[in-house]
Scaffold this motif. Structure first.
Motif, PDB file in Angstrom:
ATOM      1  N   PRO A 176      10.422  50.362  -5.559  1.00  0.00           N
ATOM      2  CA  PRO A 176      10.196  49.011  -6.117  1.00  0.00           C
ATOM      3  C   PRO A 176      10.399  47.889  -5.101  1.00  0.00           C
ATOM      4  CG  PRO A 176      11.535  50.303  -7.628  1.00  0.00           C
ATOM      5  CD  PRO A 176      11.409  51.103  -6.364  1.00  0.00           C
ATOM      6  N   MET A 177      11.215  48.125  -4.080  1.00  0.00           N
ATOM      7  CA  MET A 177      11.545  47.072  -3.126  1.00  0.00           C
ATOM      8  C   MET A 177      10.364  46.697  -2.241  1.00  0.00           C
ATOM      9  SD  MET A 177      14.394  46.751  -4.482  1.00  0.00           S
ATOM     10  CE  MET A 177      14.592  45.170  -3.720  1.00  0.00           C
ATOM     11  N   PHE A 178       9.394  47.591  -2.077  1.00  0.00           N
ATOM     12  CA  PHE A 178       8.168  47.206  -1.373  1.00  0.00           C
ATOM     13  C   PHE A 178       6.963  47.167  -2.307  1.00  0.00           C
ATOM     14  CE2 PHE A 178       8.702  51.781  -0.391  1.00  0.00           C
ATOM     15  CZ  PHE A 178       7.509  52.308  -0.856  1.00  0.00           C
ATOM     16  N   LEU A 179       7.037  47.869  -3.429  1.00  0.00           N
ATOM     17  CA  LEU A 179       5.922  47.883  -4.366  1.00  0.00           C
ATOM     18  C   LEU A 179       5.701  46.517  -5.025  1.00  0.00           C
ATOM     19  CD1 LEU A 179       3.727  49.477  -5.858  1.00  0.00           C
ATOM     20  CD2 LEU A 179       5.464  50.119  -7.540  1.00  0.00           C
ATOM     21  N   PHE A 180       6.766  45.864  -5.465  1.00  0.00           N
ATOM     22  CA  PHE A 180       6.590  44.593  -6.159  1.00  0.00           C
ATOM     23  C   PHE A 180       6.172  43.447  -5.233  1.00  0.00           C
ATOM     24  CE2 PHE A 180       8.446  47.106  -9.444  1.00  0.00           C
ATOM     25  CZ  PHE A 180       7.695  46.720 -10.541  1.00  0.00           C
ATOM     26  N   PRO A 181       6.686  43.370  -4.012  1.00  0.00           N
ATOM     27  CA  PRO A 181       6.082  42.392  -3.103  1.00  0.00           C
ATOM     28  C   PRO A 181       4.598  42.683  -2.851  1.00  0.00           C
ATOM     29  CG  PRO A 181       8.242  42.993  -2.297  1.00  0.00           C
ATOM     30  CD  PRO A 181       7.925  43.913  -3.456  1.00  0.00           C
ATOM     31  N   ILE A 202       2.470  44.177  -4.911  1.00  0.00           N
ATOM     32  CA  ILE A 202       1.722  43.794  -6.113  1.00  0.00           C
ATOM     33  C   ILE A 202       1.512  42.283  -6.149  1.00  0.00           C
ATOM     34  CG2 ILE A 202       1.877  43.614  -8.632  1.00  0.00           C
ATOM     35  CD1 ILE A 202       3.213  46.431  -8.570  1.00  0.00           C
ATOM     36  N   MET A 203       2.556  41.541  -5.800  1.00  0.00           N
ATOM     37  CA  MET A 203       2.427  40.080  -5.787  1.00  0.00           C
ATOM     38  C   MET A 203       1.407  39.633  -4.745  1.00  0.00           C
ATOM     39  SD  MET A 203       5.335  37.212  -5.264  1.00  0.00           S
ATOM     40  CE  MET A 203       4.941  35.479  -5.357  1.00  0.00           C
ATOM     41  N   ALA A 204       1.491  40.186  -3.539  1.00  0.00           N
ATOM     42  CA  ALA A 204       0.551  39.812  -2.474  1.00  0.00           C
ATOM     43  C   ALA A 204      -0.883  40.149  -2.868  1.00  0.00           C
ATOM     44  CB  ALA A 204       0.932  40.500  -1.172  1.00  0.00           C
ATOM     45  N   ILE A 205      -1.079  41.315  -3.443  1.00  0.00           N
ATOM     46  CA  ILE A 205      -2.425  41.728  -3.866  1.00  0.00           C
ATOM     47  C   ILE A 205      -2.946  40.796  -4.951  1.00  0.00           C
ATOM     48  CG2 ILE A 205      -3.721  43.552  -5.056  1.00  0.00           C
ATOM     49  CD1 ILE A 205      -1.840  45.547  -3.485  1.00  0.00           C
ATOM     50  N   SER A 206      -2.093  40.473  -5.915  1.00  0.00           N
ATOM     51  CA  SER A 206      -2.537  39.593  -7.009  1.00  0.00           C
ATOM     52  C   SER A 206      -2.857  38.187  -6.507  1.00  0.00           C
ATOM     53  CB  SER A 206      -1.496  39.547  -8.127  1.00  0.00           C
ATOM     54  OG  SER A 206      -0.338  38.879  -7.686  1.00  0.00           O
ATOM     55  N   LEU A 207      -2.214  37.755  -5.436  1.00  0.00           N
ATOM     56  CA  LEU A 207      -2.484  36.432  -4.852  1.00  0.00           C
ATOM     57  C   LEU A 207      -3.543  36.499  -3.747  1.00  0.00           C
ATOM     58  CD1 LEU A 207       1.179  35.076  -4.553  1.00  0.00           C
ATOM     59  CD2 LEU A 207      -0.549  34.437  -6.264  1.00  0.00           C
ATOM     60  N   LYS A 208      -4.073  37.705  -3.519  1.00  0.00           N
ATOM     61  CA  LYS A 208      -5.048  37.943  -2.456  1.00  0.00           C
ATOM     62  C   LYS A 208      -4.494  37.539  -1.088  1.00  0.00           C
ATOM     63  CE  LYS A 208      -9.144  37.474  -5.442  1.00  0.00           C
ATOM     64  NZ  LYS A 208      -8.710  38.397  -6.370  1.00  0.00           N
ATOM     65  N   LYS A 209      -3.261  37.959  -0.841  1.00  0.00           N
ATOM     66  CA  LYS A 209      -2.562  37.688   0.414  1.00  0.00           C
ATOM     67  C   LYS A 209      -2.252  39.011   1.108  1.00  0.00           C
ATOM     68  CE  LYS A 209      -1.843  33.236  -0.540  1.00  0.00           C
ATOM     69  NZ  LYS A 209      -2.407  32.148   0.218  1.00  0.00           N
ATOM     70  N   THR A 269      11.270  40.179  -5.182  1.00  0.00           N
ATOM     71  CA  THR A 269      12.519  40.910  -4.949  1.00  0.00           C
ATOM     72  C   THR A 269      13.370  40.931  -6.214  1.00  0.00           C
ATOM     73  OG1 THR A 269      12.496  40.391  -2.588  1.00  0.00           O
ATOM     74  CG2 THR A 269      14.617  41.012  -3.544  1.00  0.00           C
ATOM     75  N   ALA A 270      13.420  39.816  -6.929  1.00  0.00           N
ATOM     76  CA  ALA A 270      14.174  39.773  -8.187  1.00  0.00           C
ATOM     77  C   ALA A 270      13.599  40.775  -9.193  1.00  0.00           C
ATOM     78  CB  ALA A 270      14.176  38.359  -8.763  1.00  0.00           C
ATOM     79  N   VAL A 271      12.285  40.814  -9.306  1.00  0.00           N
ATOM     80  CA  VAL A 271      11.639  41.768 -10.223  1.00  0.00           C
ATOM     81  C   VAL A 271      11.917  43.197  -9.756  1.00  0.00           C
ATOM     82  CG1 VAL A 271       9.419  42.607 -11.100  1.00  0.00           C
ATOM     83  CG2 VAL A 271       9.854  40.147 -10.948  1.00  0.00           C
ATOM     84  N   ALA A 272      11.812  43.432  -8.456  1.00  0.00           N
ATOM     85  CA  ALA A 272      12.053  44.772  -7.911  1.00  0.00           C
ATOM     86  C   ALA A 272      13.482  45.231  -8.184  1.00  0.00           C
ATOM     87  CB  ALA A 272      11.772  44.779  -6.406  1.00  0.00           C
ATOM     88  N   LEU A 273      14.442  44.333  -8.029  1.00  0.00           N
ATOM     89  CA  LEU A 273      15.833  44.688  -8.304  1.00  0.00           C
ATOM     90  C   LEU A 273      16.039  45.032  -9.773  1.00  0.00           C
ATOM     91  CD1 LEU A 273      17.624  42.017  -6.102  1.00  0.00           C
ATOM     92  CD2 LEU A 273      17.568  44.492  -5.700  1.00  0.00           C
ATOM     93  N   ASN A 320      23.111  49.196  -6.574  1.00  0.00           N
ATOM     94  CA  ASN A 320      21.669  49.186  -6.356  1.00  0.00           C
ATOM     95  C   ASN A 320      21.131  47.803  -6.028  1.00  0.00           C
ATOM     96  OD1 ASN A 320      20.109  51.858  -6.712  1.00  0.00           O
ATOM     97  ND2 ASN A 320      21.891  51.970  -8.043  1.00  0.00           N
ATOM     98  N   VAL A 321      21.718  46.769  -6.598  1.00  0.00           N
ATOM     99  CA  VAL A 321      21.308  45.405  -6.241  1.00  0.00           C
ATOM    100  C   VAL A 321      21.665  45.127  -4.783  1.00  0.00           C
ATOM    101  CG1 VAL A 321      21.794  42.950  -6.645  1.00  0.00           C
ATOM    102  CG2 VAL A 321      21.291  44.459  -8.577  1.00  0.00           C
ATOM    103  N   VAL A 322      22.880  45.464  -4.405  1.00  0.00           N
ATOM    104  CA  VAL A 322      23.286  45.250  -3.009  1.00  0.00           C
ATOM    105  C   VAL A 322      22.401  46.074  -2.077  1.00  0.00           C
ATOM    106  CG1 VAL A 322      25.149  45.586  -1.322  1.00  0.00           C
ATOM    107  CG2 VAL A 322      25.653  44.597  -3.566  1.00  0.00           C
ATOM    108  N   GLN A 323      22.161  47.340  -2.432  1.00  0.00           N
ATOM    109  CA  GLN A 323      21.316  48.194  -1.590  1.00  0.00           C
ATOM    110  C   GLN A 323      19.907  47.628  -1.465  1.00  0.00           C
ATOM    111  OE1 GLN A 323      22.035  51.418   0.199  1.00  0.00           O
ATOM    112  NE2 GLN A 323      20.351  50.293   1.093  1.00  0.00           N
ATOM    113  N   GLY A 324      19.334  47.185  -2.570  1.00  0.00           N
ATOM    114  CA  GLY A 324      17.995  46.598  -2.536  1.00  0.00           C
ATOM    115  C   GLY A 324      17.943  45.352  -1.668  1.00  0.00           C
ATOM    116  N   LEU A 325      18.970  44.519  -1.768  1.00  0.00           N
ATOM    117  CA  LEU A 325      19.030  43.311  -0.942  1.00  0.00           C
ATOM    118  C   LEU A 325      19.181  43.659   0.541  1.00  0.00           C
ATOM    119  CD1 LEU A 325      21.198  40.980  -3.197  1.00  0.00           C
ATOM    120  CD2 LEU A 325      18.745  40.783  -2.713  1.00  0.00           C
TER     121      LEU A 325
END
Length: 188
Positions: free
Chosen positions: A91-96, A98-105, A120-124, A164-169
């Motif tokens: 999730p830590m790279f998937l959600f960024p 998804i956001m980039a793809i949806s914004l065409k970035k 990152t908040a959503v991924a956490l 897991n929050v600390v690890q994700g961060l």
């Protein structure tokens, strides 16, 4: 200008190196282990997230799966840890992505750290939704022999969530620093 085959080889070599690095830091286990619960905060998945910032989602999946397989092959007792690391880190790279793809970035959109806050908040949040039940009903019973009920009373859900929050961060922050502050992006 580099040929397309040269770029593919460069990406493959970089992905292999990132996966190998994650396996090495797993094997020598750089990080902090909770003496009470045995959970780790480490840098194993930093290269997995960095692969996304350097290249793309596909490369990040390749690095993650290769890293998890290498960890399992060289430290067979950590197959469970490799599986849990993979589950929590995707999730830590998937959600960024998804956001980039949806914004065409591209992943360069996250060069500005503020752009990384929402995904990152959503991924956490998703990471915690995944790892808490999987820990109670799969990982902890296999690792310790405790029943899920006993595991829930021994290790509160918020402890698993906090680790897991600390690890994700750690994964997102350190990978961002490596790629954008230390300018590893110039090599991708």
């Amino acid at each position: 200008m580099a040929s397309p085959n040269h770029l593919k080889v460069k990406r493959l070599v970089t992905a292999s190196a990132l996966a190998a690095f994650s396996a090495v830091v797993q094997l020598i286990h750089i990080g902090y282990q909770s003496p009470q619960f045995g959970m780790w905060i480490d840098i194993v998945a930093v290269t997995w997230v960095a692969a996304y910032f350097l290249f793309d989602l596909k490369t990040s999946f390749i690095v993650s799966f290769l890293g998890a397989i290498i960890i399992t092959l060289f430290a067979p007792d950590t197959w469970l840890g490799a599986a849990m690391k993979l589950l929590g880190s995707v999730p830590m790279f998937l959600f960024p992505a998804i956001m980039a793809i949806s914004l065409k970035k591209t992943s360069d959109y996250f060069k500005k750290p503020l752009n990384l806050l929402a995904p990152t908040a959503v991924a956490l949040f998703v990471r915690c939704l995944l790892v808490i039940p999987v820990n109670y009903f799969f990982a902890i019973p296999i690792w310790t022999g405790m029943s899920p009920q006993k595991a829930m009373s021994a290790i509160p859900w918020f402890v698993i969530a906090a680790f897991n929050v600390v690890q994700g961060l750690v994964d997102v922050t350190f990978s961002w620093i490596l790629v954008y502050k230390f300018k590893l992006k110039r090599f991708s």
